[in-house]
Design a protein around this motif. Structure first.
Motif, PDB file in Angstrom:
ATOM      1  N   TYR A 101       0.836  -1.201   0.000  1.00 28.04           N
ATOM      2  CA  TYR A 101       0.000   0.000   0.000  1.00 28.04           C
ATOM      3  C   TYR A 101       0.874   1.255   0.000  1.00 28.04           C
ATOM      4  O   TYR A 101       0.640   2.201  -0.762  1.00 28.04           O
TER       5      TYR A 101
ATOM      6  N   ALA B 291      -5.408   3.576  -3.225  1.00 31.08           N
ATOM      7  CA  ALA B 291      -6.560   2.797  -2.757  1.00 31.08           C
ATOM      8  C   ALA B 291      -7.305   2.175  -3.933  1.00 31.08           C
ATOM      9  O   ALA B 291      -7.722   1.011  -3.874  1.00 31.08           O
TER      10      ALA B 291
ATOM     11  N   VAL C 126      -5.171   2.412   3.643  1.00 27.33           N
ATOM     12  CA  VAL C 126      -3.895   2.985   3.217  1.00 27.33           C
ATOM     13  C   VAL C 126      -3.363   3.919   4.297  1.00 27.33           C
ATOM     14  O   VAL C 126      -2.181   3.877   4.658  1.00 27.33           O
TER      15      VAL C 126
END
Length: 328
Positions: free
Chosen positions: A28, A42, A52
């Motif tokens: 992420y 995202a 995130v």
């Protein structure tokens, strides 16, 4: 899987910190750096922005430093501490991917399962032919995943595929991509259309006909933007997400279409009721690319795949996969 040995890779900043970041959280954070936006990361990772943000907060707690600076209306960018974290995270993710391949029982540098994603129309046009050349003599299994651009990026981000073969349309493509071919757009016409008797056609001439649109994300906006640049816009009469259905609809008389790649290799050829003609307008070409997330640390099999793909397109040549108008 937790990062018990991350401290040795990250340096003294992690001294005394409890390591409970996951590989997923690292992906992420790297995605935020790649795309310069929490919202974009995202979307690509198919998760919520709060997930995130939670990963970023945990990493900043571990590092005891801010990893990203916010830029009003321009997303985020890594701080110096963030750049060090992200560089080490990339190395860790590459090492984890190599480890996963090793325990899958790869032989001679080839994973037990080769996972390649491709832009959906490529699956019927040339990918099996290309992959067969690459896999000659190997007993590894091939997993070809055909999808639209957002799907390909999500698969690449999550490690579902090793690499993707696609057009360079849209945003958020990895910076590490290699060009395989340059493919300008061209017209697909019914054989009985008077325009089919010309050696090339203009977008203004085509705009008088209904449009059969390859209605894939980012592809459809690219195709219609060609007409916008020429100051014309045809009426869309037929929408489909399938390349072969576009051909069938044009042959059935629904109108004309704009495409980039022509059938070649082992792909099924056009029927006699279809004619392809280059465009006289000065329009830009799309690039066929292969992209991955390894950067300079590509495993040997992926370097070999890229070399095979480049040799494949060089052998076919632009006259085999593309149409281009050369003015007298």
């Amino acid at each position: 899987m937790t990062l018990h040995k991350m401290q040795s890779m990250m340096g003294n900043h992690l001294s005394g910190s409890g390591m409970n970041l996951t590989l997923r959280q690292l992906r992420y954070i790297v995605s935020v750096a790649d795309h310069g936006s929490i919202a974009a990361a995202a979307r690509v990772c198919s998760i919520s922005q709060s997930s995130v943000l939670a990963a970023m907060a945990q990493a900043e707690h571990v590092m005891a430093a801010r990893l990203f600076d916010k830029r009003p209306a321009r997303g985020v960018m890594p701080t110096p501490a963030g750049e060090r974290f992200i560089a080490s995270a990339r190395r860790f993710l590459v090492a984890e991917a190599d480890f996963s391949r090793t325990i899958q029982g790869q032989a001679n540098g080839m994973p037990a399962v080769l996972r390649i994603g491709c832009f959906a129309p490529f699956g019927a046009l040339f990918m099996p032919d290309l992959l067969r050349r690459f896999m000659a003599g190997s007993e590894a299994e091939v997993q070809l995943m055909e999808g639209e651009q957002p799907q390909l990026l999500a698969w690449l981000e999550s490690g579902t595929v090793d690499a993707v073969v696609t057009y360079d349309v849209g945003t958020m493509l990895p910076a590490d991509r290699i060009e395989l071919a340059l493919v300008p757009p061209h017209a697909l016409l019914p054989a009985e259309d008077p325009l089919a008797r010309q050696s090339a056609v203009s977008l203004a001439e085509l705009a008088a006909r209904p449009l059969v649109l390859l209605d894939l994300p980012q592809t459809s906006s690219y195709l219609t933007s060609l007409f916008d640049a020429a100051g014309v816009r045809p009426r869309v009469a037929f929408r489909t997400r399938n390349y072969d259905t576009v051909r069938a609809a044009v042959a059935s008389g629904f109108g004309m279409s704009i495409l980039n790649m022509r059938p070649f290799g082992m792909g099924s050829p056009d029927s006699p009721s279809l004619i392809r003609r280059p465009l006289t307008d000065p329009v830009g070409a799309l690039r066929v690319i292969v992209a991955d997330k390894y950067g300079p640390e590509k495993p040997a099999f992926l370097r070999q795949f890229v070399a095979t793909a480049k040799a494949y397109f060089d052998h076919i040549g632009p006259q085999g996969y593309a149409l281009a108008w050369e003015s007298p």
